[in-house]
Scaffold this motif. Structure first.
Motif: not given
Length: 272
Positions: A249-257, A259-270
């Motif tokens: 759970t700790a790995l999912a919250v601090w690493i996996v989540l 990572t997913i948010v970062g990839l999504w944000a990077s794909s839409r960042r101006e």
């Protein structure tokens, strides 16, 4: 004579078409960039900058200083590789995640995103290549510090009277490599989310530390579910201590989540 030299409109239209066909057939077919090419490019970018080189030199310097201190303060008993590896890993644990942060934020802080994403429009592939390059660089640096730890262990055994001990060497190395890889991915994930080097580094170091200090006081034993430092420690020691769900759970919250948010944000960042 003049009439026969004139060309029809159909013929005039056909000539440019033939010319274009000849030119297009003479050009090589366009090929997309391979993922390996992207990874090697990102690796080169990580070590080509002054800050990247200084960071790598700083990690090695800290490892050498820690090993020197360990050699001059050896406890009684055989020279243990595990002790030297722990000492050499100090700088690696502290500074290697910064490599991940800098890999993800460099395009935005150095204003090279327009060039990078023009040459490689598929942003997620570029970001994944940055993740992989950061992991590869961390493995190389950890291997260097491991070799230094082996050398220091041999020196300690030669200068001491109790010999050397390599007990548990395989497990210690497996735990160290896995923990440091996860730590680097966590740093890269924070960099992908925030995209500003200084802020991302600050949040990376402060947020988990604040939780490890305040979480126990506020939530008692339940704080282990989000204690990523505790999860790293259990992985490094190869002992889940009956806390596998809390670790995952700790790995999912601090690493996996992130990572997913970062990839999504990077794909839409101006891109500016």
């Amino acid at each position: 004579m003049t009439v026969t030299e004139l060309t029809s409109p159909a013929t005039e239209a056909a000539v440019p078409g033939k010319h274009r066909a000849a030119v297009s057939s003479a050009l090589p077919p366009a090929r997309g960039q391979s993922f390996l090419k992207l990874v090697t490019t990102e690796l080169r970018k990580s070590v080509d900058t002054r800050s990247g080189r200084y960071l790598i030199l700083g990690i090695i310097a800290i490892a050498l200083a820690a090993l020197g201190w360990q050699l001059t303060h050896m406890p009684t008993g055989p020279s243990a590789f595990d002790d030297f590896l722990s000492a050499a890993s100090t700088g690696v644990v502290l500074l290697l995640p910064v490599i991940g942060v800098m890999a993800m934020t460099s395009e935005w802080t150095q204003r090279t995103a327009l060039t990078t994403f023009t040459l490689s429009p598929r942003r997620v592939r570029v970001q994944l290549a940055k993740f992989v390059s950061a992991i590869v660089l961390s493995v190389v640096l950890l291997t260097v510090t491991t070799l230094l730890a082996l050398l220091a262990t041999a020196i300690g055994g030669a200068t001491g009277s109790d010999g050397t001990s390599y007990a548990g060497m395989g497990g210690a190395l497996a735990g160290a490599y896995l923990t440091n890889a996860l730590n680097v991915v966590m740093g890269a994930a924070f960099g992908a989310v925030i995209a500003q080097t200084a802020v991302a580094i600050l949040v990376f170091f402060v947020a988990p530390t604040v939780w490890s200090l305040a979480g126990t006081a506020l939530f008692k034993d339940n704080a282990d579910w989000l204690d990523v430092f505790g999860a790293f420690g259990r992985i490094a020691e190869r002992d889940m201590n009956g806390m596998l769900p809390e670790t995952l759970t700790a790995l999912a919250v601090w690493i996996v989540l992130p990572t997913i948010v970062g990839l999504w944000a990077s794909s839409r960042r101006e891109v500016k």
